[in-house]
Design a protein around this motif. Sequence first.
Motif, PDB file in Angstrom:
ATOM      1  N   GLN A   5      39.347  17.831 -12.639  1.00 33.74           N
ATOM      2  CA  GLN A   5      38.498  16.753 -12.157  1.00 33.74           C
ATOM      3  C   GLN A   5      39.245  15.900 -11.140  1.00 33.74           C
ATOM      4  OE1 GLN A   5      37.458  15.465 -16.250  1.00 33.74           O
ATOM      5  NE2 GLN A   5      35.345  15.487 -15.565  1.00 33.74           N
ATOM      6  N   LYS A   6      38.459  15.187 -10.335  1.00 33.48           N
ATOM      7  CA  LYS A   6      39.044  14.373  -9.277  1.00 33.48           C
ATOM      8  C   LYS A   6      38.396  12.988  -9.305  1.00 33.48           C
ATOM      9  CE  LYS A   6      39.762  16.352  -5.282  1.00 33.48           C
ATOM     10  NZ  LYS A   6      39.549  16.906  -3.912  1.00 33.48           N
ATOM     11  N   HIS A  49      37.378  13.474   0.338  1.00 26.93           N
ATOM     12  CA  HIS A  49      37.225  14.122  -0.975  1.00 26.93           C
ATOM     13  C   HIS A  49      35.772  14.005  -1.441  1.00 26.93           C
ATOM     14  CE1 HIS A  49      41.636  14.302  -1.401  1.00 26.93           C
ATOM     15  NE2 HIS A  49      41.651  13.069  -0.931  1.00 26.93           N
ATOM     16  N   PRO A  50      34.862  14.704  -0.786  1.00 29.19           N
ATOM     17  CA  PRO A  50      33.444  14.605  -1.164  1.00 29.19           C
ATOM     18  C   PRO A  50      33.135  15.243  -2.508  1.00 29.19           C
ATOM     19  CG  PRO A  50      33.744  16.314   0.487  1.00 29.19           C
ATOM     20  CD  PRO A  50      35.071  15.629   0.356  1.00 29.19           C
ATOM     21  N   ASP A  51      34.138  15.903  -3.117  1.00 27.88           N
ATOM     22  CA  ASP A  51      33.919  16.589  -4.385  1.00 27.88           C
ATOM     23  C   ASP A  51      34.411  15.769  -5.582  1.00 27.88           C
ATOM     24  OD1 ASP A  51      36.563  16.803  -3.516  1.00 27.88           O
ATOM     25  OD2 ASP A  51      36.873  18.779  -4.428  1.00 27.88           O
ATOM     26  N   VAL A  52      34.646  14.469  -5.386  1.00 29.55           N
ATOM     27  CA  VAL A  52      35.143  13.661  -6.505  1.00 29.55           C
ATOM     28  C   VAL A  52      34.085  13.562  -7.596  1.00 29.55           C
ATOM     29  CG1 VAL A  52      36.753  12.296  -5.136  1.00 29.55           C
ATOM     30  CG2 VAL A  52      34.441  11.466  -5.465  1.00 29.55           C
ATOM     31  N   ASP A  53      34.558  13.425  -8.834  1.00 33.23           N
ATOM     32  CA  ASP A  53      33.659  13.342  -9.988  1.00 33.23           C
ATOM     33  C   ASP A  53      33.238  11.910 -10.285  1.00 33.23           C
ATOM     34  OD1 ASP A  53      33.683  16.213 -11.198  1.00 33.23           O
ATOM     35  OD2 ASP A  53      35.783  15.783 -10.749  1.00 33.23           O
ATOM     36  N   MET A  77      27.295   8.518  -0.366  1.00 35.53           N
ATOM     37  CA  MET A  77      27.469   9.654  -1.281  1.00 35.53           C
ATOM     38  C   MET A  77      26.637   9.427  -2.544  1.00 35.53           C
ATOM     39  SD  MET A  77      29.587  11.913  -0.017  1.00 35.53           S
ATOM     40  CE  MET A  77      30.893  12.117   1.208  1.00 35.53           C
ATOM     41  N   ASP A  79      25.289  11.266  -4.655  1.00 43.43           N
ATOM     42  CA  ASP A  79      25.478  12.159  -5.801  1.00 43.43           C
ATOM     43  C   ASP A  79      26.756  11.863  -6.586  1.00 43.43           C
ATOM     44  OD1 ASP A  79      23.131  13.519  -5.192  1.00 43.43           O
ATOM     45  OD2 ASP A  79      24.162  14.900  -3.832  1.00 43.43           O
ATOM     46  N   ILE A  80      27.610  10.972  -6.057  1.00 45.57           N
ATOM     47  CA  ILE A  80      28.859  10.650  -6.748  1.00 45.57           C
ATOM     48  C   ILE A  80      28.659   9.367  -7.561  1.00 45.57           C
ATOM     49  CG2 ILE A  80      31.304  10.070  -6.499  1.00 45.57           C
ATOM     50  CD1 ILE A  80      31.300  11.539  -3.838  1.00 45.57           C
TER      51      ILE A  80
END
Length: 221
Positions: A5-6, A49-53, A77, A79-80
């Motif tokens: 996870q990020k 880091h668009p994939d952060v949780d 963002m 969705d974050i």
Amino acid sequence: MAFAQKFIVADDHPLFRAALTQSLRQVAANAEIVEADTMEATLDAVTRHPDVDLILLDLRMPGAHGFSGLIQLRGQMPDIPVAVISGSEEVHVVRRAIDYGASGFIPKSASLPVISDAIGEILEGEVWLPPEVADALGEGNEEEAKFAEAIASLTPQQFRVLNMLTEGLLNKQIAYDLNVSEATIKAHVTAILRKLGVHSRTQAVIAAQKLEVDPPKIEEG
């Protein structure tokens, strides 16, 4: 193989960033943690880091204007999930944070185990609130939600211009500071007024005051 996870930890106090990092390690020992100490650095981190949780966001960040940082992140963002971390624990502050799209509100006074539990619940899709204020929140405010939507529609540059308007700067001063033409600033101001549904710079500044964690009280005369 499970992906690590990020998280982004956005707070301008190094000691509190360290405490938040420690809490995150309790939830996800091998997580990648990106730290940011200003709103500009936070937005840059999200872009990289668009994939952060999850983003943990202090409301009083340098470069943020009250709730503006939260609204910017939710607009950029959506969705974050963003969990607000704040020293202001009043019910109306918590209510507005939720109206503006926060996935949780964690008081800075909370213990590390409580922060860890809150983060765990938010990662599972829950909206975590301090138990002592959850029952007192009441219904959401539709007007606040619409205002948040309008603010989120501003581009990053328009956001900067609006913040500078609230500081009382003239178009030519803003143009100089942002290294653009005065005509460009006029175009930004026009767009800001349209998006906020107001008709003057003064009305835009008054509208922007809604973003303050503790809006200035208007004296009746």
